[in-house]
Design an enzyme around this catalytic site. Structure first.
Site, PDB file in Angstrom:
ATOM      1  NE  ARG A   9      -4.313  -1.421   1.927  1.00  0.00           N
ATOM      2  CZ  ARG A   9      -5.243  -1.609   2.840  1.00  0.00           C
ATOM      3  NH1 ARG A   9      -5.002  -1.322   4.101  1.00  0.00           N
ATOM      4  NH2 ARG A   9      -6.425  -2.086   2.489  1.00  0.00           N
ATOM      5  N   GLY A  13     -11.982  -4.541   1.717  1.00  0.00           N
ATOM      6  CA  GLY A  13     -13.390  -4.177   1.904  1.00  0.00           C
ATOM      7  C   GLY A  13     -13.874  -3.172   0.872  1.00  0.00           C
TER       8      GLY A  13
HETATM    9  C1  3PG Z   1      -8.445  -1.757   5.384  1.00  0.00           C
HETATM   10  O1  3PG Z   1      -7.347  -2.232   5.652  1.00  0.00           O
HETATM   11  O2  3PG Z   1      -9.449  -2.456   5.176  1.00  0.00           O
HETATM   12  C2  3PG Z   1      -8.560  -0.272   5.215  1.00  0.00           C
HETATM   13  O3  3PG Z   1      -7.367   0.363   5.519  1.00  0.00           O
HETATM   14  C3  3PG Z   1      -9.696   0.265   6.033  1.00  0.00           C
HETATM   15  O4  3PG Z   1      -9.487  -0.046   7.383  1.00  0.00           O
HETATM   16  P1  3PG Z   1     -10.712  -0.332   8.318  1.00  0.00           P
HETATM   17  O5  3PG Z   1     -11.354  -1.613   7.843  1.00  0.00           O
HETATM   18  O6  3PG Z   1     -10.143  -0.449   9.712  1.00  0.00           O
HETATM   19  O7  3PG Z   1     -11.658   0.825   8.193  1.00  0.00           O
END
Ligand code: 3PG
Ligand code: MG
Length: 408
Positions: free
Chosen positions: A44, A388
């Site tokens: 990332r 997600g």
């Molecule tokens: C992830 O790793 O899914 C994103 O950085 C978002 O993080 P979060 O699910 O804690 O909001």
């Protein structure tokens, strides 16, 4: 206009001149750290480098803001973004990288103000303030004061309507807010698959739970020609059709939804491929006894933990004839050596098909780690940095981080 003469339209970000500007970039530097606070996967961070570079090369300066983990009670050592500074210096050799111990307040403000061309300021974890996740407007406004122009490059967090990912956009005029290069390419790849796919378009959907993927599957019924279903979720589909699945994973409360989905697919002419056979085990462990069985006739006391050899051949055949491929979710418990064959076969088939001209998009944490583990990471067309966020995009949802910029 012939293809040869068609010029690529420059994006807002690419055509913007950042000279003398302080760009406030929301990145997703939510990377895994080990116990010594070393980064174990910097994908990332690397993915955001081209955006940062372009701004610096233009003669601008960069203020980076991100979250890390899910801290619940304010500042903690574990979730400090200071752990990323050394690595960032290594990736951006030649650039001065400063770190602010807070993301708002006097010191951060002062550091941002005195930032010079070519310099980078990394702010402390946004989630040390509960206002971030709450989408607090006053907090977003404070952040907005740090930069002249807002760049959202945090695709991985685009499904969150947080202060720094969405709410902040309203404090910048339309010409001073935009996506960064990573966000642009993530959106372009997902759009290409969802709305501009060459057919046959095969979606490979795996993982443990139907409930995690049901909305994605629904949305794909209108886009894909073929849907391959593997992993633990396949057994809910087998049982829904009256199969015996032994002790395999099953979401009883999703049997109806699975059945409905199969019926809808038939009406829409989408071909659903379930694994014809499975590698079965007598317990959920790497030292389990194993055998093979048809996926709809697994004996009591046994569970399917990977697709079988026939299913591998069946799936690879479909994949190799595809022009567009979307892959989300493993075919079996690939973390255990005994049950990684199916996922490896699929990874290899996706790579081969890509080599032969198909466009392949791989998204979701597990399938991306499988690609890395089996050495196919640079043999697919696009790897998404969003878990997600990519899933919600594929469900057809409008992501708040994207909408905040597009709507103004
Ligand atoms: C992830 O790793 O899914 C994103 O950085 C978002 O993080 P979060 O699910 O804690 O909001
Ligand atoms: Mg997440």
């Amino acid at each position: 206009m012939t293809l040869k003469h068609k010029r690529k339209v420059m994006s807002k970000f690419s055509s913007y001149n950042f000279s003398g500007q302080k760009a406030l970039i929301r990145v997703d530097f939510n990377v895994p750290l080990n116990d010594k606070y070393e980064i174990t996967d910097d994908t990332r961070i690397k993915a955001a480098i081209p955006t940062i570079r372009k701004i610096l090369d233009d003669g601008g300066s960069v203020i980076l803001m991100s979250h890390l983990g899910r801290p619940k009670d304010g500042p903690t050592e574990r979730y400090s973004l200071k752990h990323l500074v050394i690595h960032l210096r290594r990736l951006l050799q030649g650039a001065t990288i400063l770190f602010a111990k807070d993301c708002i307040g006097g010191e951060a403000g002062q550091m941002a103000k005195s930032l010079r061309r070519g310099e980078i300021l990394l702010l402390e974890n946004l989630r040390f303030y509960k206002e971030e996740e709450k989408g607090d407007k006053a907090f977003a406004e404070k952040l907005s004061k740090l930069g002249d122009v807002y760049v959202n490059d945090a695709f991985g967090a685009a499904h969150r309507a947080h202060a720094s990912t969405a709410v902040i956009a309203q404090f910048f005029p339309p010409d001073k807010k935009m996506f960064g290069l990573l966000m642009e390419s993530e959106v372009a790849s997902a759009e290409r698959v969802l709305h501009g796919s060459q057919k046959p378009f095969t979606a490979i959907i795996g993982g443990a739970k139907v409930s995690d993927k049901i909305l994605v599957l629904e949305n794909l019924l209108d886009k894909a020609t073929d849907i391959i279903i593997g992993g633990g979720m396949a057994y809910t589909f087998e049982k829904a059709q009256g199969g015996n699945i032994g002790q395999s994973l099953c979401e009883e409360e999703r049997l109806g939804a699975a059945k409905e989905l199969l019926a809808k697919a038939e009406t829409k002419g989408v071909c659903i491929h379930l694994p014809s056979d499975s590698l079965i085990a007598d317990k959920f462990a790497n030292d389990a006894e194993t055998s093979t069985a048809p996926s709809n006739n697994i004996p009591d006391g046994w569970m399917g933990l990977d697709i079988g050899v026939n299913a591998c051949e069946q799936f690879c055949n479909v994949i190799k004839h595809s022009k567009t491929i979307l892959w989300n979710g493993p075919m079996g418990v690939f973390e255990m050596e005994k049950f990684q064959h199916g996922t490896k076969c699929v990874a290899s088939a996706v790579a081969e098909s890509t080599q032969n001209g198909a466009f392949s998009l791989v998204g979701g944490g597990d399938s991306v780690s499988a690609l890395n583990q089996f050495g196919f990471a640079n043999k697919v067309s696009y790897i998404s940095t969003g878990g997600g966020a990519m899933l919600e995009y594929l469900e057809g949802k409008t992501l708040p981080g994207i909408a905040a910029i597009q709507e103004s």
